[in-house]
Design a protein around this motif. Structure first.
Motif, PDB file in Angstrom:
ATOM      1  N   VAL A   1       0.775  -1.183  -0.139  1.00 22.58           N
ATOM      2  CA  VAL A   1      -0.037  -0.064  -0.090  1.00 22.58           C
ATOM      3  C   VAL A   1       0.777   1.432  -0.110  1.00 22.58           C
ATOM      4  O   VAL A   1       0.681   2.183  -0.710  1.00 22.58           O
ATOM      5  CB  VAL A   1      -1.022  -0.099   1.015  1.00 22.58           C
ATOM      6  CG1 VAL A   1      -1.299   1.411   1.413  1.00 22.58           C
ATOM      7  CG2 VAL A   1      -1.746  -1.132   1.124  1.00 22.58           C
ATOM      8  N   GLY A   2       1.928   1.289   0.877  1.00 22.64           N
ATOM      9  CA  GLY A   2       2.954   2.467   0.999  1.00 22.64           C
ATOM     10  C   GLY A   2       3.607   2.565  -0.469  1.00 22.64           C
ATOM     11  O   GLY A   2       3.741   3.678  -0.939  1.00 22.64           O
ATOM     12  N   VAL A   3       4.176   1.380  -0.936  1.00 24.58           N
ATOM     13  CA  VAL A   3       4.934   1.623  -2.359  1.00 24.58           C
ATOM     14  C   VAL A   3       3.789   2.281  -3.408  1.00 24.58           C
ATOM     15  O   VAL A   3       4.359   3.012  -4.042  1.00 24.58           O
ATOM     16  CB  VAL A   3       5.231   0.346  -2.761  1.00 24.58           C
ATOM     17  CG1 VAL A   3       5.724   0.279  -4.196  1.00 24.58           C
ATOM     18  CG2 VAL A   3       6.364  -0.201  -1.675  1.00 24.58           C
ATOM     19  N   LEU A   4       2.687   1.861  -3.357  1.00 25.85           N
ATOM     20  CA  LEU A   4       1.810   2.216  -4.507  1.00 25.85           C
ATOM     21  C   LEU A   4       1.488   3.545  -4.345  1.00 25.85           C
ATOM     22  O   LEU A   4       1.443   4.551  -5.134  1.00 25.85           O
ATOM     23  CB  LEU A   4       0.191   1.434  -4.379  1.00 25.85           C
ATOM     24  CG  LEU A   4       0.642   0.219  -5.119  1.00 25.85           C
ATOM     25  CD1 LEU A   4      -0.917  -0.710  -4.888  1.00 25.85           C
ATOM     26  CD2 LEU A   4       0.854   0.081  -6.224  1.00 25.85           C
ATOM     27  N   ALA A   5       1.199   4.080  -3.138  1.00 23.56           N
ATOM     28  CA  ALA A   5       0.873   5.504  -2.634  1.00 23.56           C
ATOM     29  C   ALA A   5       2.080   6.418  -3.031  1.00 23.56           C
ATOM     30  O   ALA A   5       1.997   7.383  -3.567  1.00 23.56           O
ATOM     31  CB  ALA A   5       0.474   5.561  -1.160  1.00 23.56           C
ATOM     32  N   LEU A   6       3.177   6.146  -2.491  1.00 20.44           N
ATOM     33  CA  LEU A   6       4.456   6.875  -2.992  1.00 20.44           C
ATOM     34  C   LEU A   6       4.673   6.938  -4.432  1.00 20.44           C
ATOM     35  O   LEU A   6       5.191   7.864  -4.879  1.00 20.44           O
ATOM     36  CB  LEU A   6       5.612   6.173  -2.118  1.00 20.44           C
ATOM     37  CG  LEU A   6       5.864   6.210  -0.548  1.00 20.44           C
ATOM     38  CD1 LEU A   6       6.731   5.524  -0.024  1.00 20.44           C
ATOM     39  CD2 LEU A   6       5.670   7.812  -0.103  1.00 20.44           C
ATOM     40  N   ALA A   7       4.566   5.767  -5.192  1.00 22.84           N
ATOM     41  CA  ALA A   7       4.796   5.709  -6.490  1.00 22.84           C
ATOM     42  C   ALA A   7       4.101   6.835  -7.326  1.00 22.84           C
ATOM     43  O   ALA A   7       4.410   7.426  -8.205  1.00 22.84           O
ATOM     44  CB  ALA A   7       4.499   4.143  -7.041  1.00 22.84           C
TER      45      ALA A   7
END
Length: 294
Positions: free
Chosen positions: A165-171
């Motif tokens: 979830v964090g990876v997608l949001a940051l990306a």
């Protein structure tokens, strides 16, 4: 050789001095008006945002008292044992911190790849289609306007808790921010190589590959490293909404009033961010310096 300077006639001199004095006075009044306008807007913004300096001063002791509570009891006589007790969860925290760094790295990598592909479409000097530029720019604006935490909350509902979830949001947010910066770099390139390749019949991809990318690559890398620094901090906050990493453990320590754990994790995060900032800063300067000497 002697240079003779003739004195102006008295009337001409008085006219010029009066004009100069008037211009200086006008500039002073204009600067004063700007300062007054800024001060008025500052006060208006503070009033609308309910900024209360007296309330801040009345409650500042609560902040200082909390800082005093989270400081560990360290003594010189028993310093190694006190530090060991303070960082009792160091192996676990380091693992979570590594997870946070990986989230920031992957978010920067995926977002940078997306920004690299979209920035050329958003550049006015490369794309003549206004509709295509409009769509690319508006898409990048949507990506960078919505905060990472909001994206993370949406993805938590969709995919559940976890670092993904964090990876997608940051990306997504990184794609919007870097896309804007990359497109501005592209719009300031030397167009002579582009015109030369276009004159030989090269297509859009070939022109970008051989005429644009060599001019902008070092700046792209510099901005990507800067964004990685920002994403490390952002990844730490992702844990507050269930996206994993050190932020989740930090939130648990705050909610359960584990005061020494709060200061230990906070110091660990600060030292990590400082180390990354110093390393990436040197690398950015090296890349920009190499471009300047090329």
């Amino acid at each position: 050789m002697t240079v003779r300077i003739e004195k102006l006639p008295p009337e001409r001199e008085r006219t010029l001095l009066a004009a100069y004095s008037g211009a200086v006075a006008s500039t002073r009044w204009r600067n004063l008006a700007v300062v007054v306008a800024i001060a008025a807007l500052y006060l208006l913004a503070g009033w609308m945002a309910e900024v209360r300096p007296l309330t801040f001063l009345d409650n500042i002791q609560n902040f200082t008292a909390y800082i005093a509570q989270i400081l560990p009891p360290l003594t010189l006589d028993n310093l190694p044992a006190d530090v060991a007790a303070w960082y009792w969860g160091l192996p676990k925290w380091l693992a979570l911190l590594a997870e946070t760094l990986l989230m920031a790295y992957l978010g920067t990598l995926f977002g940078g790849i997306a920004a690299f592909g979209l920035c050329f479409l958003a550049s006015a000097n490369l794309v003549r289609s206004q509709a295509l530029r409009f769509c690319a720019r508006r898409f990048l604006e949507v990506c960078r306007t919505v905060p990472e935490v909001v994206f993370a909350l949406i993805f938590v509902i969709a995919f559940g808790l976890g670092p993904m979830v964090g990876v997608l949001a940051l990306a997504i947010h990184t794609a919007g921010a870097l896309g804007k910066l990359f497109s501005e770099v592209v719009e300031n390139i030397d167009m002579k190589p582009v015109e030369g390749l276009a004159g030989t019949g090269a297509g859009f991809v070939e022109t970008v590959r051989f005429a644009v990318v060599p001019q902008v690559l070092s700046n792209f890398a510099s901005y990507a490293l800067l964004r990685f620094e920002i994403n490390v901090r952002g990844a730490g906050v992702m844990g507050f909404v269930g996206a994993g990493g050190i932020g989740q453990e930090f939130l648990v320590a705050i909610r359960n009033f584990y005061y020494s754990d709060v200061s230990a994790i906070l110091l660990l995060v600060i030292l990590t961010v400082v180390a990354i900032d110093l390393a990436t800063e040197r690398l950015r300067h090296h890349l920009l310096g190499r471009e300047a000497h090329a």
